[in-house]
Design a protein around this motif. Structure first.
Motif, PDB file in Angstrom:
ATOM      1  N   ASP A 178     111.813 -46.795  31.606  1.00  0.00           N
ATOM      2  CA  ASP A 178     113.555 -46.252  32.114  1.00  0.00           C
ATOM      3  C   ASP A 178     113.970 -46.696  32.983  1.00  0.00           C
ATOM      4  O   ASP A 178     115.016 -46.987  33.314  1.00  0.00           O
ATOM      5  N   ASP A 179     112.824 -46.297  34.127  1.00  0.00           N
ATOM      6  CA  ASP A 179     113.450 -46.691  35.540  1.00  0.00           C
ATOM      7  C   ASP A 179     113.547 -48.007  35.765  1.00  0.00           C
ATOM      8  O   ASP A 179     113.201 -48.205  37.350  1.00  0.00           O
ATOM      9  N   GLY A 180     112.914 -49.134  35.374  1.00  0.00           N
ATOM     10  CA  GLY A 180     112.904 -50.336  35.740  1.00  0.00           C
ATOM     11  C   GLY A 180     111.302 -51.099  35.946  1.00  0.00           C
ATOM     12  O   GLY A 180     111.335 -52.413  36.414  1.00  0.00           O
ATOM     13  N   GLN A 181     110.743 -49.730  35.862  1.00  0.00           N
ATOM     14  CA  GLN A 181     109.214 -50.340  36.727  1.00  0.00           C
ATOM     15  C   GLN A 181     108.194 -50.881  35.417  1.00  0.00           C
ATOM     16  O   GLN A 181     108.183 -50.610  34.655  1.00  0.00           O
ATOM     17  N   LEU A 182     107.971 -51.739  35.833  1.00  0.00           N
ATOM     18  CA  LEU A 182     106.506 -52.391  35.272  1.00  0.00           C
ATOM     19  C   LEU A 182     104.770 -51.448  35.022  1.00  0.00           C
ATOM     20  O   LEU A 182     105.036 -50.676  35.844  1.00  0.00           O
ATOM     21  N   ASP A 183     104.934 -50.753  33.529  1.00  0.00           N
ATOM     22  CA  ASP A 183     103.339 -49.509  32.814  1.00  0.00           C
ATOM     23  C   ASP A 183     103.025 -50.417  31.697  1.00  0.00           C
ATOM     24  O   ASP A 183     103.229 -50.040  30.947  1.00  0.00           O
ATOM     25  N   CYS A 184     102.469 -51.717  32.181  1.00  0.00           N
ATOM     26  CA  CYS A 184     101.070 -52.335  31.221  1.00  0.00           C
ATOM     27  C   CYS A 184     100.655 -53.075  31.964  1.00  0.00           C
ATOM     28  O   CYS A 184     100.400 -52.808  33.237  1.00  0.00           O
ATOM     29  N   ASN A 185      99.137 -53.312  31.338  1.00  0.00           N
ATOM     30  CA  ASN A 185      98.063 -54.386  31.760  1.00  0.00           C
ATOM     31  C   ASN A 185      99.320 -55.793  32.183  1.00  0.00           C
ATOM     32  O   ASN A 185      99.174 -56.780  31.206  1.00  0.00           O
ATOM     33  N   VAL A 186      98.966 -56.398  33.022  1.00  0.00           N
ATOM     34  CA  VAL A 186      99.616 -57.461  33.520  1.00  0.00           C
ATOM     35  C   VAL A 186      99.292 -58.190  33.222  1.00  0.00           C
ATOM     36  O   VAL A 186      99.290 -58.991  32.694  1.00  0.00           O
ATOM     37  N   GLU A 187      97.469 -58.691  33.097  1.00  0.00           N
ATOM     38  CA  GLU A 187      96.802 -59.418  32.702  1.00  0.00           C
ATOM     39  C   GLU A 187      97.017 -59.632  31.412  1.00  0.00           C
ATOM     40  O   GLU A 187      97.093 -61.000  30.973  1.00  0.00           O
ATOM     41  N   ASP A 188      96.973 -58.145  30.286  1.00  0.00           N
ATOM     42  CA  ASP A 188      97.664 -58.791  29.016  1.00  0.00           C
ATOM     43  C   ASP A 188      98.698 -59.102  28.712  1.00  0.00           C
ATOM     44  O   ASP A 188      99.367 -58.903  27.449  1.00  0.00           O
ATOM     45  N   SER A 189      99.376 -58.891  29.108  1.00  0.00           N
ATOM     46  CA  SER A 189     101.030 -59.395  29.165  1.00  0.00           C
ATOM     47  C   SER A 189     101.519 -60.232  29.191  1.00  0.00           C
ATOM     48  O   SER A 189     101.300 -61.178  29.262  1.00  0.00           O
ATOM     49  N   PHE A 190     102.510 -60.716  28.115  1.00  0.00           N
ATOM     50  CA  PHE A 190     103.426 -62.337  27.990  1.00  0.00           C
ATOM     51  C   PHE A 190     104.512 -61.763  28.172  1.00  0.00           C
ATOM     52  O   PHE A 190     105.032 -60.486  27.947  1.00  0.00           O
ATOM     53  N   LEU A 191     105.693 -62.879  27.743  1.00  0.00           N
ATOM     54  CA  LEU A 191     107.266 -62.704  28.092  1.00  0.00           C
ATOM     55  C   LEU A 191     107.084 -63.125  26.905  1.00  0.00           C
ATOM     56  O   LEU A 191     107.150 -63.769  25.651  1.00  0.00           O
TER      57      LEU A 191
END
Length: 330
Positions: A178-191
């Motif tokens: 909600d604050d606009g920051q990323l909160d996930c495992n970036v290596e496993d993330s996708f668009l």
């Protein structure tokens, strides 16, 4: 004498009766007919002692009073006749063409009327004043969303989100808090984009419209756009499709029916010096990091030149410390 008296009376009565003789001098005889000249008589074809319109026209052509029409006059008459026939034929041809055009226009108006009636039956206008169908866009649509019709090429922009897939149920989870920051495992993330928006994008692409996807960066709120359609290639239903946009850049599209569409590739990455959130946002050979302190200070000095608008200068200085796509440090 009685007898003489009777005779005299009878004579008086007879003398008082007006005369009915046809040769009375008071009756005016008709004027005598005008006799034709010797030349005009030669043109009196029917011999009625007078010239009708046709005979008089022939007589008027005989200027030299020969009593006949020379070959020169006949030649002129034939030329005039042929010219008149040619003009008449030309007029008939134009009339026929105009008649055909009238018939075609009538049929065109009739066809337009039927098409308009059919279109009015099959379409309607939504709350956004867009022309839409009364039916689903395809039998496989699950949400029953009507298809938006367009009479001209339109542009469509779609927002991409960085997500991860939930291992338990396969659903996607947004990485942005909600604050606009990323909160996930970036290596496993996708668009990705949601399934409903993905189908809308594909319909626009099939119609040849221009479609772009956008990213809003959490670091500074800037927006980047990437061209997707028109594209070259084949979209596969059950495996990843590799497509090429108008710039010759490739991108991969994977359809997860009923859930979302996954996009990645060369067409969706940032170049050197451009803003980024994670290294996956950058092109090959680049990483997402902040510049060195010296570069940041130089950037802030440049921002100070905007002192005529202090708010802009302050925002510029903050942006100097944001992460950018820079060459990876070995």
């Amino acid at each position: 004498d009685p007898e003489s008296s009777t005779i005299a009376t009878t004579m008086d009565i007879e003398s008082s009766i007006p005369s009915t003789n046809n040769n009375d001098a008071s009756t005016t005889p008709p004027p005598p007919l005008r006799k034709l000249s010797s030349t005009a008589e030669k043109y009196d074809i029917d011999g009625d002692g007078k010239l009708n319109d046709a005979e008089r026209a022939m007589r008027n052509m005989d200027k030299s009073n020969r009593g006949y029409i020379t070959n020169d006059k006949v030649y002129e008459m034939m030329q005039l006749q042929l010219k008149t026939q040619k003009e008449l034929f030309h007029t008939k041809r134009i009339t026929c063409v105009l008649l055909v055009l009238v018939v075609l226009l009538a049929l065109s108006n009739l066809g337009t009327s039927f098409a308009a009636a059919h279109l009015a039956k099959e379409t309607t206008v939504n709350t956004e004043s867009q022309l839409i169908t009364n039916k689903k866009s395809s039998p496989s649509d699950s949400d029953g969303e009507p298809e938006i019709l367009g009479t001209q090429s339109t542009d469509l922009s779609i927002e991409l989100s960085r997500t991860i897939e939930n291992a338990s149920d396969g659903r996607r989870i947004l990485c942005t808090r909600d604050d606009g920051q990323l909160d996930c495992n970036v290596e496993d993330s996708f668009l990705s984009i949601d399934w409903k928006t993905c189908r809308k994008m594909m319909r626009h692409c099939k119609r040849g419209n221009t479609v772009s996807v956008s990213r809003t960066w959490t670091s500074n709120g800037d927006t980047s756009r990437y061209n997707i359609c028109p594209y070259e290639g084949t979209i596969h239903k059950y495996r990843t499709s590799t497509l090429t946009n108008e710039r010759g850049e490739e991108f991969d599209l994977e359809l997860t029916h009923g859930e979302y569409c996954r996009l990645e590739g060369e067409a969706l990455v940032q170049s050197e010096g451009e803003v980024c959130d994670v290294s996956n946002d950058c092109a090959v050979g680049l990483g997402c990091r902040m510049e060195g302190e010296d570069e940041i200070e130089r950037c802030k000095i440049v921002c100070q030149r905007k002192r005529w608008a202090q708010r802009l200068a302050d925002e510029c200085k903050v942006d100097c410390a944001n992460t950018k796509c820079l060459p990876e440090i070995e």
